[in-house]
Design an enzyme around this catalytic site. Structure first.
Site, mmCIF file in Angstrom:
data_model
loop_
_atom_site.group_PDB
_atom_site.id
_atom_site.type_symbol
_atom_site.label_atom_id
_atom_site.label_comp_id
_atom_site.label_asym_id
_atom_site.label_seq_id
_atom_site.Cartn_x
_atom_site.Cartn_y
_atom_site.Cartn_z
ATOM 1 N N GLY A 159 0.807 -1.216 0.000
ATOM 2 C CA GLY A 159 0.000 0.000 0.000
ATOM 3 C C GLY A 159 0.836 1.261 0.000
ATOM 4 N N ARG A 160 2.099 1.119 0.363
ATOM 5 C CA ARG A 160 2.973 2.308 0.314
ATOM 6 C C ARG A 160 4.378 1.929 -0.137
ATOM 7 N NH1 ARG A 160 4.661 3.123 6.573
ATOM 8 N NH2 ARG A 160 4.536 0.930 6.993
ATOM 9 N N LYS A 190 9.799 2.840 -0.731
ATOM 10 C CA LYS A 190 8.780 2.770 0.317
ATOM 11 C C LYS A 190 8.376 4.195 0.676
ATOM 12 C CE LYS A 190 8.251 0.528 4.730
ATOM 13 N NZ LYS A 190 8.942 -0.096 5.853
ATOM 14 N N ASP A 204 -2.385 6.957 2.524
ATOM 15 C CA ASP A 204 -1.847 7.885 1.521
ATOM 16 C C ASP A 204 -0.620 7.337 0.798
ATOM 17 O OD1 ASP A 204 0.010 7.959 3.515
ATOM 18 O OD2 ASP A 204 -0.143 10.107 3.925
ATOM 19 N N ASP A 244 2.311 -10.978 7.368
ATOM 20 C CA ASP A 244 2.730 -10.170 6.210
ATOM 21 C C ASP A 244 4.102 -9.544 6.453
ATOM 22 O OD1 ASP A 244 1.058 -8.765 8.157
ATOM 23 O OD2 ASP A 244 1.459 -6.970 6.984
ATOM 24 N N ASP A 288 10.483 -5.227 8.068
ATOM 25 C CA ASP A 288 9.551 -4.307 8.729
ATOM 26 C C ASP A 288 10.117 -3.812 10.058
ATOM 27 O OD1 ASP A 288 7.440 -2.932 10.056
ATOM 28 O OD2 ASP A 288 6.071 -3.809 8.603
HETATM 29 P P1 AMP Z 1 2.783 -2.535 8.104
HETATM 30 O O1 AMP Z 1 2.114 -2.177 9.376
HETATM 31 O O2 AMP Z 1 3.853 -1.590 7.730
HETATM 32 O O3 AMP Z 1 3.250 -3.947 8.073
HETATM 33 O O4 AMP Z 1 1.686 -2.384 6.968
HETATM 34 C C1 AMP Z 1 0.532 -3.173 6.906
HETATM 35 C C2 AMP Z 1 -0.258 -2.885 5.659
HETATM 36 O O5 AMP Z 1 -0.702 -1.535 5.640
HETATM 37 C C3 AMP Z 1 0.506 -3.087 4.362
HETATM 38 O O6 AMP Z 1 -0.381 -3.595 3.406
HETATM 39 C C4 AMP Z 1 0.951 -1.707 4.010
HETATM 40 O O7 AMP Z 1 1.183 -1.559 2.643
HETATM 41 C C5 AMP Z 1 -0.251 -0.873 4.463
HETATM 42 N N1 AMP Z 1 0.115 0.507 4.781
HETATM 43 C C6 AMP Z 1 0.874 0.929 5.805
HETATM 44 N N2 AMP Z 1 1.011 2.265 5.782
HETATM 45 C C7 AMP Z 1 0.320 2.730 4.717
HETATM 46 C C8 AMP Z 1 0.077 4.006 4.151
HETATM 47 N N3 AMP Z 1 0.577 5.122 4.678
HETATM 48 N N4 AMP Z 1 -0.687 4.072 3.036
HETATM 49 C C9 AMP Z 1 -1.180 2.956 2.494
HETATM 50 N N5 AMP Z 1 -1.001 1.734 2.964
HETATM 51 C C10 AMP Z 1 -0.255 1.592 4.065
HETATM 52 MG MG MG Z 2 4.770 -4.540 6.812
#
Ligand code: AMP
Ligand code: MG
Length: 492
Positions: free
Chosen positions: A89-90, A110, A122, A253, A263
């Site tokens: 998502g980012r 990223k 976003d 994930d 991560d």
């Molecule tokens: P994470 O907590 O970093 O492992 O992210 C979990 C999920 O949320 C993943 O699919 C990321 O791509 C999505 N995600 C995290 N931050 C954002 C953001 N600012 N915008 C869009 N998607 C996000």
């Molecule tokens: Mg992640």
């Protein structure tokens, strides 16, 4: 570097594996740091790295070298809850590089804006989390832990909206690949709806070809794949434990099948030892506490096993039996590796006693609020002939420390290894420097005020974590009570 060009093996997989997507344009990119040795290993040349083009490139403003960005699809269990559709998502995989060692590596931006998987987000990243990932992932690499790497950090000149307005940044991550346990889960769910697609098999074949080619020699390569993934994860988590590292968000994930740490959101190294230590603000139950990491690793690997089950044998009952056997290898493998690590950390080769010693060290450290890293660092000095005063000073009650130390020296007197060998082994595994949380936060806070000197200094010191560096003794020290950082946050 006219011949430098990205490759795109992941994009050769079926369409449902990813979405092509372009990075957002950012207003005023400034290069904070590029990891020159890593960039050179990947084949970037110095002239490019020092050019304005590099800033455009690492900010996502102007890609080149045949980059073709895609957002990868995946699912995942987050804190035990099933999320059927996550995906990048980012982040954007801009391509793969065959590095100077012949290794295929992913290069990913990223924080480069929205993708079809962004849901409500976003797609951006804050400067704080970007600096944090840079510091932590490079420190882990220098500590010898398999990890994704930091290639570059760029500030974007844009403010992003979180609880407050924060400066934005883009991070360039390098990884052996970005295939996660959650990637397998995503395709297992799709196969469940349409079994003829065989997506899990396609993904497993890709992973075997790229990361576990030796699995092909096995009668059933998927069993060999599962076994190798499980063994690598067991080793990885044992290494984390040996450094007092708490990942903090071990969702499926965030667990790669290649066995690298990925991560660096809420992760932290603990100062004062406690087996239940956790930092993440959202980990209320301590699901991912230091001591619970092997259990959660196993839980995640059980999810991977479920996804692979149809490939383990045609007969479901047979497949389940095989799965149980392979999954059952995780804990013994983890425990064995943990003992090896702690036997080197304590300088004791007496394998029968080491388990009891490790446990008694944990109890003594907990009861006396001892700094985890300094315990082993000063123990190394004691083994090397130093006065035990500094070691004993770590204990609230030095009598407890002395008791533990007496047992320890009595055991090593009976040990067969030579003392020089013992000291060498201890020095090689017990770091002088770890990315202490308060130092990381100080570097981030200064960076938020446009002063990156602490960030650069910290990255530099942590690039040689096993060598005492004159003038940087302050980085060895635990925080003062006023400096202590008890909470960390996800990078969102
Ligand atoms: P994470 O907590 O970093 O492992 O992210 C979990 C999920 O949320 C993943 O699919 C990321 O791509 C999505 N995600 C995290 N931050 C954002 C953001 N600012 N915008 C869009 N998607 C996000
Ligand atoms: Mg992640």
């Amino acid at each position: 570097m006219s011949d430098f060009s990205f490759d795109h093996s992941y994009a050769d997989l079926p369409e449902s594996f990813y979405h092509p997507s372009q990075p957002a344009t950012v207003p005023e990119p400034v290069l904070i740091k590029v990891n020159t040795p890593l960039a050179e290993q990947l084949g970037f040349d110095l002239e490019f790295l020092n050019s304005a083009e590099a800033i455009d490139f690492f900010s996502g403003n102007k890609l080149k070298f045949n980059a073709a960005p895609i957002a990868m699809a995946y699912a995942g269990h987050q804190f035990g809850g099933w999320a059927p559709k996550l995906g990048d998502g980012r982040a954007l995989l801009i391509g793969e590089v065959i590095d100077k060692n012949g290794m295929r590596l992913d290069v990913q931006l990223k924080g480069s804006g929205r993708t079809p998987y962004s849901r409500g987000g976003d797609g951006k990243a804050g400067l704080g989390p970007v600096l944090r990932e840079y510091i932590l992932s490079e420190a882990m690499a220098a500590l010898g832990v398999p990890t994704t790497r930091a290639l570059a950090a760029v500030s974007t000149g844009e403010m992003i909206i979180r609880e407050t307005l924060l400066p934005g940044a883009v991070f360039t991550r390098v990884a052996q690949s970005h295939v996660r346990v959650g990637t397998f889960q995503y395709f297992a769910a799709l196969d469940h709806a349409e079994p003829e697609k065989n997506y899990v098999k396609t993904l497993a074949d890709y992973v075997i070809e790229r990361h576990y080619p030796e699995a092909k020699e096995n009668e059933n390569p998927y069993q060999a794949l599962l076994r190798s993934v499980i063994h690598r994860q067991a080793h990885l988590i044992a290494q984390w434990m040996g450094l007092g590292f708490i990942h903090g968000v071990m969702n499926t994930d965030n667990m790669q099948v290649v066995g690298e740490t990925i991560d660096y959101g809420p992760c932290a190294f603990m100062d004062t030892f406690h087996p239940d230590k956790k930092f993440s603000s959202i980990d209320r139950q301590g699901r991912y506490a230091w001591n619970n990491q092997p259990n959660m690793g196993l839980w995640n690997l059980a999810r991977l096993t479920e996804a692979l089950l149809p490939l383990l044998d045609k007969e479901e009952t047979v497949a389940i039996q095989i799965a149980k056997t392979i999954v059952g290898e995780f804990m013994p493998t983890f425990h064995q590796r943990l003992l090896e690590i702690f036997s080197q950390k304590t300088g004791l080769s007496n394998s029968e006693k080491i388990d009891a010693f490790m446990q008694s060290a944990f109890v003594a450290m907990t009861e006396n609020k001892v700094d985890f890293t300094l315990f082993f660092r000063h123990l190394t000095e004691v083994a090397n002939g130093a006065d035990p005063r500094r070691f004993l000073d770590l204990f609230e009650d030095a009598v407890n420390g002395q008791k533990w130390l007496d047992d320890w020296s009595e055991t090593f007197i009976k040990d067969t290894v030579s003392n020089s060998q013992r000291v060498k082994g201890m020095q090689e595994i017990n770091p002088v420097y770890i990315p202490r949380n308060h130092r990381v936060e100080q570097a981030i806070q200064a960076g938020m005020n446009d002063d990156f000197s602490l960030f650069h200094e910290l990255v530099q010191v942590l690039s040689k974590p096993f060598e005492a560096q004159a003038g940087f003794e302050c980085y060895e020290l635990p925080p003062l009570a006023s400096e202590e950082v008890r909470r960390t946050f996800c990078g969102t």
